[in-house]
Write a protein that holds these residues in place. Structure first.
Motif, short mmCIF file in Angstrom:
data_model
loop_
_atom_site.label_atom_id
_atom_site.label_comp_id
_atom_site.label_asym_id
_atom_site.label_seq_id
_atom_site.Cartn_x
_atom_site.Cartn_y
_atom_site.Cartn_z
N TYR A 111 0.84 -1.20 0.00
CA TYR A 111 0.00 0.00 0.00
C TYR A 111 0.88 1.25 0.00
O TYR A 111 1.85 1.34 0.75
CB TYR A 111 -0.89 0.00 1.25
N THR A 112 0.52 2.21 -0.83
CA THR A 112 1.24 3.48 -0.84
C THR A 112 0.29 4.58 -1.32
O THR A 112 -0.86 4.33 -1.67
CB THR A 112 2.49 3.42 -1.73
N SER A 113 0.76 5.81 -1.33
CA SER A 113 0.04 6.92 -1.94
C SER A 113 1.07 7.98 -2.31
O SER A 113 2.24 7.88 -1.92
CB SER A 113 -1.01 7.51 -0.99
N TYR A 114 0.66 8.99 -3.04
CA TYR A 114 1.63 9.97 -3.53
C TYR A 114 2.22 10.83 -2.42
O TYR A 114 3.23 11.50 -2.63
CB TYR A 114 1.01 10.84 -4.62
N HIS A 116 3.31 9.55 0.52
CA HIS A 116 4.13 8.73 1.41
C HIS A 116 5.50 8.45 0.81
O HIS A 116 5.61 8.06 -0.35
CB HIS A 116 3.43 7.39 1.69
N TRP A 153 3.39 3.94 -9.01
CA TRP A 153 2.05 4.04 -8.42
C TRP A 153 1.81 5.46 -7.92
O TRP A 153 0.74 6.05 -8.15
CB TRP A 153 1.92 3.04 -7.27
N GLN A 154 2.80 6.03 -7.26
CA GLN A 154 2.66 7.38 -6.73
C GLN A 154 2.50 8.41 -7.85
O GLN A 154 1.74 9.38 -7.70
CB GLN A 154 3.87 7.72 -5.86
N ASP A 157 -1.04 8.16 -8.94
CA ASP A 157 -1.91 8.71 -7.90
C ASP A 157 -1.91 10.24 -7.93
O ASP A 157 -2.95 10.88 -7.80
CB ASP A 157 -1.45 8.21 -6.54
N GLU A 158 -0.74 10.82 -8.12
CA GLU A 158 -0.65 12.28 -8.16
C GLU A 158 -1.39 12.85 -9.36
O GLU A 158 -2.06 13.88 -9.27
CB GLU A 158 0.81 12.72 -8.16
N MET A 161 -5.15 12.64 -8.66
CA MET A 161 -5.56 13.57 -7.63
C MET A 161 -5.60 15.00 -8.16
O MET A 161 -6.46 15.80 -7.78
CB MET A 161 -4.62 13.48 -6.43
N TYR A 206 -6.98 0.33 -5.24
CA TYR A 206 -7.64 1.62 -5.02
C TYR A 206 -8.99 1.63 -5.72
O TYR A 206 -9.14 1.12 -6.83
CB TYR A 206 -6.73 2.72 -5.58
N TRP A 254 -14.19 5.97 -2.65
CA TRP A 254 -14.01 7.23 -1.89
C TRP A 254 -15.11 8.23 -2.24
O TRP A 254 -15.37 9.16 -1.47
CB TRP A 254 -12.64 7.82 -2.18
#
Length: 257
Positions: A111-114, A116, A153-154, A157-158, A161, A206, A254
């Motif tokens: 698991y990650t996100s932009y 982190h 992945w990040q 994600d960015e 977003m 996600y 979400w």
């Protein structure tokens, strides 16, 4: 996480070019093994020595017992560039980042996100990041394959977003679809980590969009079609679905929470 400063001193005549190459090679080897975090490292030269400040998962992240074969080779290149082994000066704990997991997890999640920088392998018991060097090497002696997947992945994600260009839709497909290249590579990494650690390891898929809350609650696992993956209570207040055979966890969209 913790901040430390490394100092590289010359023991004989050398050049800025040779020193720069050796230091950057060493830092990249640490990054590939999860011993330091981030992507860019400002190396300063002043009064005959080089200095760099780094973010680490733990106070002991730079201990030699964690070094990968690449790092050991990079240390020799420092010597060849007429630099002494780096001296470490502990600065303190970073107040803007998470602490690392310290207990053996009962399960793990990729698991990650932009936002982190920490390890994308997290404890399923508390969602705290597990330093990569604490895991058996996943690719050619270190974890560069995991970090490369995390970077991709990040980036996706960015983009999604920001929601400012058509690239958003391609990026969203990569992080939400079980048929994307990003999912395939990440799911393979997940399987490798589970095989090496003998700990059940899941992939976070996600989820955004969907028609409404009712349809979201009743959606099936995208990989096997089972509807038995919905949980009575969300795990870690985040994962509303978990498919044991497919090793996937996911959230109610979400958009409908």
């Amino acid at each position: 996480m913790f901040v430390t400063e490394l100092r590289f001193e010359c023991f004989a005549d050398t050049t800025i070019t040779a020193a720069e190459k050796a230091i950057n090679h060493y830092l990249e080897s640490l990054r590939a093994n999860g011993q330091i975090l981030g992507r860019e490292f400002a190396v300063a030269f002043n009064e005959g020595e080089f200095k760099v400040r780094l973010l680490m998962p733990e106070k002991t992240s730079l201990a030699t017992r964690h070094n990968s074969p690449w790092t050991k080779q990079a240390l020799q290149q420092l010597t060849d560039a007429k630099l002494l082994a780096p001296r470490e000066k502990y600065i303190g704990q970073d107040i803007n980042s998470e602490v690392s997991n310290t207990e053996q997890p009962s399960w793990q999640v990729l698991y990650t996100s932009y936002v982190h920088m920490c390890s994308p392998i997290r404890s399923g018991d508390n969602l705290l990041p597990i330093p990569l060097y604490q895991l058996p090497a996943t690719f050619n002696g270190d974890h560069k394959r995991v970090i490369r997947w995390q970077t991709e992945w990040q980036a996706c994600d960015e983009l999604q977003m920001a929601a400012a260009t058509k690239a958003e839709f391609a990026a969203l497909e990569e992080i939400t679809s079980h048929q994307s290249d990003l999912f395939r590579r990440g799911w393979d990494i997940r399987g490798g980590v589970e095989y090496l650690t003998k700990i059940p390891t899941y992939y976070y898929l996600y989820r955004v969009g969907g028609e409404n809350l009712a349809s979201e609650k009743n959606r099936a696992c995208p990989r096997c079609g089972s509807k038995a993956w919905r949980l009575d209570e969300p795990l870690l207040d985040m994962f509303h679905f978990r498919c044991e055979p497919c090793r996937i966890v996911s959230n109610i969209s979400w958009d409908h929470q």
